[in-house]
Motif scaffolding. Structure first.
Motif, PDB file in Angstrom:
ATOM      1  N   PRO A 135       0.820  -1.210   0.000  1.00 33.36           N
ATOM      2  CA  PRO A 135       0.000   0.000   0.000  1.00 33.36           C
ATOM      3  C   PRO A 135       0.858   1.267   0.000  1.00 33.36           C
ATOM      4  O   PRO A 135       1.774   1.388   0.805  1.00 33.36           O
ATOM      5  CB  PRO A 135      -0.814  -0.112   1.292  1.00 33.36           C
ATOM      6  N   LEU A 136       0.565   2.170  -0.943  1.00 40.60           N
ATOM      7  CA  LEU A 136       1.331   3.413  -1.072  1.00 40.60           C
ATOM      8  C   LEU A 136       0.374   4.518  -1.454  1.00 40.60           C
ATOM      9  O   LEU A 136      -0.483   4.325  -2.315  1.00 40.60           O
ATOM     10  CB  LEU A 136       2.350   3.285  -2.207  1.00 40.60           C
ATOM     11  N   ASP A 137       0.521   5.674  -0.827  1.00 40.36           N
ATOM     12  CA  ASP A 137      -0.332   6.804  -1.144  1.00 40.36           C
ATOM     13  C   ASP A 137       0.443   7.721  -2.101  1.00 40.36           C
ATOM     14  O   ASP A 137       1.326   8.451  -1.669  1.00 40.36           O
ATOM     15  CB  ASP A 137      -0.693   7.519   0.163  1.00 40.36           C
ATOM     16  N   VAL A 138       0.117   7.642  -3.385  1.00 36.77           N
ATOM     17  CA  VAL A 138       0.845   8.430  -4.390  1.00 36.77           C
ATOM     18  C   VAL A 138       0.024   9.667  -4.719  1.00 36.77           C
ATOM     19  O   VAL A 138      -1.036   9.581  -5.335  1.00 36.77           O
ATOM     20  CB  VAL A 138       1.108   7.615  -5.671  1.00 36.77           C
ATOM     21  N   LYS A 139       0.501  10.837  -4.291  1.00 40.31           N
ATOM     22  CA  LYS A 139      -0.299  12.055  -4.449  1.00 40.31           C
ATOM     23  C   LYS A 139      -0.319  12.561  -5.896  1.00 40.31           C
ATOM     24  O   LYS A 139      -1.343  13.024  -6.379  1.00 40.31           O
ATOM     25  CB  LYS A 139       0.242  13.146  -3.526  1.00 40.31           C
ATOM     26  N   TYR A 140       0.817  12.488  -6.571  1.00 38.25           N
ATOM     27  CA  TYR A 140       0.888  12.965  -7.953  1.00 38.25           C
ATOM     28  C   TYR A 140       1.328  11.813  -8.845  1.00 38.25           C
ATOM     29  O   TYR A 140       2.456  11.332  -8.730  1.00 38.25           O
ATOM     30  CB  TYR A 140       1.881  14.126  -8.074  1.00 38.25           C
ATOM     31  N   GLU A 141       0.413  11.352  -9.710  1.00 42.61           N
ATOM     32  CA  GLU A 141       0.794  10.236 -10.572  1.00 42.61           C
ATOM     33  C   GLU A 141       0.608  10.593 -12.039  1.00 42.61           C
ATOM     34  O   GLU A 141      -0.284  11.342 -12.408  1.00 42.61           O
ATOM     35  CB  GLU A 141       0.051   8.960 -10.182  1.00 42.61           C
ATOM     36  N   GLY A 142       1.503  10.044 -12.853  1.00 43.04           N
ATOM     37  CA  GLY A 142       1.456  10.302 -14.288  1.00 43.04           C
ATOM     38  C   GLY A 142       0.569   9.306 -15.003  1.00 43.04           C
ATOM     39  O   GLY A 142      -0.632   9.520 -15.133  1.00 43.04           O
ATOM     40  N   PHE A 143       1.129   8.198 -15.422  1.00 44.28           N
ATOM     41  CA  PHE A 143       0.405   7.206 -16.218  1.00 44.28           C
ATOM     42  C   PHE A 143       0.378   5.839 -15.541  1.00 44.28           C
ATOM     43  O   PHE A 143       1.348   5.437 -14.920  1.00 44.28           O
ATOM     44  CB  PHE A 143       1.106   7.024 -17.572  1.00 44.28           C
ATOM     45  N   HIS A 144      -0.755   5.141 -15.712  1.00 45.87           N
ATOM     46  CA  HIS A 144      -0.817   3.725 -15.336  1.00 45.87           C
ATOM     47  C   HIS A 144      -0.463   2.907 -16.569  1.00 45.87           C
ATOM     48  O   HIS A 144      -0.973   3.170 -17.653  1.00 45.87           O
ATOM     49  CB  HIS A 144      -2.216   3.377 -14.839  1.00 45.87           C
ATOM     50  N   ILE A 145       0.404   1.940 -16.391  1.00 43.57           N
ATOM     51  CA  ILE A 145       0.821   1.120 -17.536  1.00 43.57           C
ATOM     52  C   ILE A 145       0.630  -0.366 -17.197  1.00 43.57           C
ATOM     53  O   ILE A 145       0.563  -0.730 -16.030  1.00 43.57           O
ATOM     54  CB  ILE A 145       2.296   1.381 -17.927  1.00 43.57           C
ATOM     55  N   PRO A 146       0.545  -1.207 -18.230  1.00 43.79           N
ATOM     56  CA  PRO A 146       0.432  -2.651 -17.962  1.00 43.79           C
ATOM     57  C   PRO A 146       1.716  -3.200 -17.331  1.00 43.79           C
ATOM     58  O   PRO A 146       2.766  -2.553 -17.430  1.00 43.79           O
ATOM     59  CB  PRO A 146       0.204  -3.265 -19.350  1.00 43.79           C
ATOM     60  N   PRO A 147       1.616  -4.360 -16.674  1.00 43.16           N
ATOM     61  CA  PRO A 147       2.773  -4.894 -15.955  1.00 43.16           C
ATOM     62  C   PRO A 147       3.845  -5.479 -16.874  1.00 43.16           C
ATOM     63  O   PRO A 147       4.125  -6.666 -16.842  1.00 43.16           O
ATOM     64  CB  PRO A 147       2.163  -5.974 -15.058  1.00 43.16           C
ATOM     65  N   GLU A 148       4.429  -4.632 -17.690  1.00 46.16           N
ATOM     66  CA  GLU A 148       5.512  -5.061 -18.570  1.00 46.16           C
ATOM     67  C   GLU A 148       6.768  -4.289 -18.202  1.00 46.16           C
ATOM     68  O   GLU A 148       6.675  -3.205 -17.627  1.00 46.16           O
ATOM     69  CB  GLU A 148       5.157  -4.734 -20.023  1.00 46.16           C
ATOM     70  N   PHE A 149       7.918  -4.816 -18.570  1.00 50.75           N
ATOM     71  CA  PHE A 149       9.161  -4.106 -18.298  1.00 50.75           C
ATOM     72  C   PHE A 149       9.345  -3.016 -19.341  1.00 50.75           C
ATOM     73  O   PHE A 149       9.322  -3.270 -20.540  1.00 50.75           O
ATOM     74  CB  PHE A 149      10.353  -5.064 -18.308  1.00 50.75           C
ATOM     75  N   VAL A 150       9.509  -1.768 -18.881  1.00 48.45           N
ATOM     76  CA  VAL A 150       9.614  -0.638 -19.810  1.00 48.45           C
ATOM     77  C   VAL A 150      10.969   0.062 -19.686  1.00 48.45           C
ATOM     78  O   VAL A 150      11.649  -0.043 -18.665  1.00 48.45           O
ATOM     79  CB  VAL A 150       8.469   0.390 -19.589  1.00 48.45           C
TER      80      VAL A 150
END
Ligand code: IMP
Ligand code: MG
Length: 174
Positions: A135-150
């Motif tokens: 559990p993590l409270d992320v206040k500013y987030e950019g993009f959600h991506i699929p669980p792949e290595f990027v």
């Protein structure tokens, strides 16, 4: 390995960081903002995000290692470089490139909270969906991506590809 499909183009990243920077500027108006970048990956996000924030902020960096040369987390977080500054009473914003298992940030949050910052928040460009996460409270987030290595935009594979201006998935072995 080579570069696979582009997931997020450079201009999409730019406008997302502008939005995040605007929100941060409003939220930290009367505060004492210290941006803490997690090396090495976050140095690109840090440079571009900070220039979208219209405040007299300061920078510090930490370096941690949880991966080695593998694409899977080892489960062990090691501090390779600690902060230069004391953070007691400061408004600390941790800047991360990507949150995967959450292990790195979970560890860092605990480690930094002990030092009694006035506030402690997280800004992350990428969040991997579809995985089990602490559990993590992320206040500013950019993009959600699929669980792949990027790779790209600060993210590496075995130390390379950090300089790509976009985010791409790893390609297949040739
Ligand atoms: P976590 O501790 O599993 O959340 O992983 C966070 C760290 O692992 C990030 O700061 C990255 O350095 C690295 N990481 C996680 N996923 C990727 C990826 O897809 N590409 C490159 N690095 C990654
Ligand atoms: Mg990292």
């Amino acid at each position: 390995m080579n570069i696979g499909k582009i997931l997020i183009e450079a201009d999409e990243i730019e406008s997302k960081l502008a939005e995040m920077g605007k929100a941060i500027t409003e939220d930290y108006e009367s505060k004492d903002l210290l941006m803490v970048g997690i090396l090495k990956g976050a140095f690109v996000v840090m440079a571009d995000l900070s220039r979208q924030i219209d405040l007299p902020l300061e920078f510090d960096f930490m370096a941690v290692s949880s991966y080695g040369a593998s694409t899977k987390t080892s489960g062990v977080v090691r501090i390779l470089k600690d902060l230069d500054e004391e953070i007691e009473g400061r408004d600390v914003l941790i800047v991360e490139d990507i949150i995967d298992s959450g292990l790195t940030l979970n560890y860092l949050m605990k480690n930094l909270l002990v030092r009694k910052p006035a506030t402690l928040e997280i800004a992350a460009l990428l969040i991997k969906d579809g995985i089990e996460r602490l559990p993590l409270d992320v206040k500013y987030e950019g993009f959600h991506i699929p669980p792949e290595f990027v790779i790209g935009y600060g993210l590496d594979y075995a130390g390379k590809y950090r300089n790509l201006p976009y985010v791409a998935v790893m390609g297949d072995e040739e």
